[in-house]
Design a protein around this motif. Sequence first.
Motif, PDB file in Angstrom:
ATOM      1  N   THR A 105      -3.455  21.675   0.606  1.00 52.24           N
ATOM      2  CA  THR A 105      -3.804  22.233   2.333  1.00 52.24           C
ATOM      3  C   THR A 105      -4.204  21.183   2.565  1.00 52.24           C
ATOM      4  O   THR A 105      -5.005  20.236   2.013  1.00 52.24           O
ATOM      5  CB  THR A 105      -5.054  23.414   1.942  1.00 52.24           C
ATOM      6  N   ARG A 114     -11.757  29.387   8.652  1.00 54.51           N
ATOM      7  CA  ARG A 114     -10.447  29.641   9.740  1.00 54.51           C
ATOM      8  C   ARG A 114     -10.325  31.059  10.022  1.00 54.51           C
ATOM      9  O   ARG A 114     -10.585  32.094  10.822  1.00 54.51           O
ATOM     10  CB  ARG A 114      -8.787  29.203   8.916  1.00 54.51           C
ATOM     11  N   LYS A 115     -10.735  31.570   8.463  1.00 49.18           N
ATOM     12  CA  LYS A 115     -10.191  33.229   8.613  1.00 49.18           C
ATOM     13  C   LYS A 115     -11.928  33.559   9.441  1.00 49.18           C
ATOM     14  O   LYS A 115     -11.812  35.364   9.904  1.00 49.18           O
ATOM     15  CB  LYS A 115     -10.389  33.886   7.081  1.00 49.18           C
ATOM     16  N   TRP A 138     -10.041  27.249   4.451  1.00 48.16           N
ATOM     17  CA  TRP A 138      -9.444  28.937   4.956  1.00 48.16           C
ATOM     18  C   TRP A 138     -10.812  30.057   5.071  1.00 48.16           C
ATOM     19  O   TRP A 138     -10.095  30.312   6.448  1.00 48.16           O
ATOM     20  CB  TRP A 138      -8.542  29.230   3.608  1.00 48.16           C
ATOM     21  N   SER A 163      -6.079  37.733   9.783  1.00 51.96           N
ATOM     22  CA  SER A 163      -7.240  37.030   9.413  1.00 51.96           C
ATOM     23  C   SER A 163      -8.078  38.077   8.701  1.00 51.96           C
ATOM     24  O   SER A 163      -9.528  37.645   8.417  1.00 51.96           O
ATOM     25  CB  SER A 163      -7.871  35.909  10.000  1.00 51.96           C
ATOM     26  N   GLU A 220      -0.787  23.552   5.526  1.00 52.96           N
ATOM     27  CA  GLU A 220      -0.407  24.290   4.537  1.00 52.96           C
ATOM     28  C   GLU A 220       0.753  23.945   3.944  1.00 52.96           C
ATOM     29  O   GLU A 220       1.429  24.430   4.816  1.00 52.96           O
ATOM     30  CB  GLU A 220      -0.913  25.708   4.247  1.00 52.96           C
ATOM     31  N   ARG A 273      -9.502  24.000  -0.805  1.00 51.86           N
ATOM     32  CA  ARG A 273      -8.944  24.612   0.225  1.00 51.86           C
ATOM     33  C   ARG A 273      -9.864  25.814   0.436  1.00 51.86           C
ATOM     34  O   ARG A 273      -9.042  26.676   1.165  1.00 51.86           O
ATOM     35  CB  ARG A 273      -7.819  24.914  -1.077  1.00 51.86           C
ATOM     36  N   GLN A 274     -10.153  26.680  -0.315  1.00 50.00           N
ATOM     37  CA  GLN A 274     -10.729  27.979   0.074  1.00 50.00           C
ATOM     38  C   GLN A 274     -11.552  27.677   1.592  1.00 50.00           C
ATOM     39  O   GLN A 274     -11.657  28.996   1.711  1.00 50.00           O
ATOM     40  CB  GLN A 274     -11.477  28.771  -1.552  1.00 50.00           C
TER      41      GLN A 274
END
Lengths: 425, 413
Positions: B156, B257-258, B254, B69, B214, B250-251
Amino acid sequence: MAATHHLFTPDNYHRLQACIHCGLCLASCPTYTVNGKEADSPRGRLALMKYIDREVEFDAKGAFRHIDLCLGCLACQTACPSGVQYGHLLETSRSYQRQQIKPLSWIQHQLLNWLTSHRSLGFITGLLALVQRLALDHLVRALRLLPHTLRFQLAGMPDITGKAFSQTHDAVFPALTSADEAQGTVALFTGCVMDHWFGEVHAATVRVLQWNGFNVFVPEGQTCCGALHAHAGLEEEAEDCLARNRTAFQGIEAQALVVNAAGCGAQLRTTPGTDQDTLPIVDISEWLTDKLPRPPKNKLSKRVTYDAPCHLYHAQGIRDEPWRLLELACEQLLPLPETEVCCGSAGFYSLMHSDMSQHILKRKINHVQALAPDILATGNPGCHLQLQAGLRETSLNIPVHHTIEVLDMAYRLDGTYRHAFGLDD
Amino acid sequence: MPFVPRGAGTGLSGGAICDGGVIIQLSRMNRLLAIYPDDCYAVVQPGVVNNYLNLQARPLGLGFAPDPSSQAACTIGGNLAENAGGPHTLKYGVTSNHVLGQTVVFPDGEVATYGGPYPVRSGPDFSTFLIGTEGTIAISTEIIVRLVPLPPDVTTMLAVYKSVADATDSVSAILAAGVLPNALELIDNLCIQAVESHLKAGFPMEAAAVLLIELDGTKQMMQTKAETVGRVCKSNAAVSFSIAKSEEERQRLWLGRKHAVGSLGKITPAFYTNDGVVPRSRLTDIMQTSYRIAKEHDLSVAHVCHAGDGNIHPLICYNPDESGGSQRATACSTEILMACIEMGGSITGEHGIGIEKRDLLPQMFSEVDLEHMQRLRNGLNPEGLLNPGKIFPNGSRCGELRGNVSIPRGTWI
Ligand SMILES: Cc1cc2nc3c(=O)[nH]c(=O)nc-3n(C[C@H](O)[C@H](O)[C@H](O)COP(=O)(O)OP(=O)(O)OC[C@H]3O[C@@H](n4cnc5c(N)ncnc54)[C@H](O)[C@@H]3O)c2cc1C
Ligand code: SF4
Ligand code: SF4
């Protein structure tokens, strides 16, 4: 451990502690990208601030050399997942530095005052206009008469008329639409350097606003926004500018105060004490995105790219709006890689730290060169000068224009617009 | 004088800090020396940032699979030294699966090269030798990494749960149903609160936990698999299940999450990141145990987990300025790690041992195991000058770190 703070108030120290050392800001920092030194990264600088604050026997002077090398571009603030208010901590540190560690040198202080006061700027501008008329600037550059840092600054200069916008124009500009298309009244912030050197940008701003149904007026008694003072750690002077502006804008009847210089906008809107409720402070691109009932009829058949000023992109979070305006204005809009990365101008930075500044600029110019656009658009006087100088020094014949100038150029393809403003010849 | 290699300093176990001595900062050795798209490998200097390598490889249809991450900042050298993983480890493995060879410098200045660009090899295989040794034996100066073809497409999905146990039960069920996602991540409520407070990633604020799942492959392949995943999640009491409809959505998921770990700084003055691992079948148990232990210490805990790998990251929130605050957090974390070991797991999934966990190593390895590891290290780092005091517990031959390190545990960089 009993807490003794040298630098910060407990509140600010708390803000500093929001940094969890994760390093997610490193890659966005231009100075770290150039030299790879932890001390020249945002995380490193925050750690140094912490030591200056907490440690008794710490080489604060040495530490400030790294904090000095910070551009204040705030890219790290955008990248930080933990919400560290880096800009605020930086200004607090610099203010402490000026009071406790090292005052600004006399010459630096004078330079700052000359460039931000109308009287001395008027004199400098008159001189510069003469230099340009006699083509002395070309001579100086061709014969390498001055140190490179100064020659470089000359290279970036726009064509200067010699008179400030606010001295040569009326204070009121009526809307040029029928009454049912009228959109109200806005005030224009004219600033210091913008007023003297970038009168054309103000003129274009006013035209586009008038054409779209706005009455525009220039409030009297306004002065420099104080951003350069604040960035240099001169808190009192910055506050003084702010107070004078507050008085100038007190009770004026306008929907918004429109600013077309990113640095001024960021300073005016993010400084506590400016009342956003009664008079919202907006960037021209932000204001116009949803208020253009008469978009340009024709588009420029030019390849245009856009470099985002840090004080628009990072400090004010205005990212897409200039792009939206440019889409209306030109046929081919090319995305510039790393548009959100600083160009190395950063107020006086390009003079004080010219090596670092040039390194950072080089990367930017390489990106522009690879795209080979006809026009490079941006939205802040410092960036404007820096980019233009960089392009000229690289012998690239690419003009830099403010976003609003590009929009105005598209409007000017239309005869009725030209006619309305007497621009036919 | 001791010397310590350092990449971007994003390591979480104190491996790159140095108490007296010289730091060898490798972030300026940041040249991507060559990419060989046909042979699917790249040669890099150790200071190349993970993300940068990926950005350069992407136009060629390739990528470097380990995706910690911290990939926007961490270096390939640091990834190698920590044997870093990431959300996509479940399908693609950790860094050691993606290093083909490297050139290293030993403490006495000798330079050696291991492995090479060729993908198949027999005989003694030293290509992954030294991976995960946290810069305690040699310094990597040039690395050959495998690049994998980017999948033709990705899907995703987001499954939302009212209870954490339902979410963790779904994890094993998805794999048991014969689907190997390329990522299977769990984020719990407290983390969701932190992320959503500034990002609007799209995680419902009231969820007890969400799973970010994913798949990659061709559209047809993924469609049936996505249906299976949806069915399994629903039968494990997911309150909602959705598939990201656009690349942008989707981005955003993520990014959420990151930024999950970093965002926690918004809701607590400090937190301690734990990196325990359990067999996947014990995921439900360890999560309940982690909440219980934190409660017993009167601390709140947030979780992000590489759930598919059984790798949990309890993020223990505490106040370092409160007296005994950091000690309580440390004690809480140690208890959670001990619980992991009891369940047949490990004290670290990807953050390494560093200084942080060296005293726990004897809980995992026998004396003989430890003795052998140290013989190897001492043989190649005989004076113990390279990165002393890391990995091995007290009593090792090498120079010990003096005194207490002033940076609180869990926030070592
Ligand atoms: C927000 C956040 C999220 C994270 N997420 C993950 C994750 O998902 N997965 C994961 O695995 N890790 C994760 N980490 C931990 C960390 O980012 C990784 O371990 C990363 O690989 C460290 O790289 P670095 O360049 O920062 O190394 P550093 O922190 O600088 O160093 C780590 C260790 O490697 C040694 N070292 C560095 N370079 C070399 C070299 N060239 N030769 C020999 N030794 C060297 C150092 O001595 C030190 O012991 C995360 C960290 C943060 C802050
Ligand atoms: S990203 Fe934010 S929290 Fe992380 S090191 Fe940088 S400033 Fe600190
Ligand atoms: S403000 Fe810009 S130059 Fe300064 S630390 Fe942040 S990213 Fe680096």
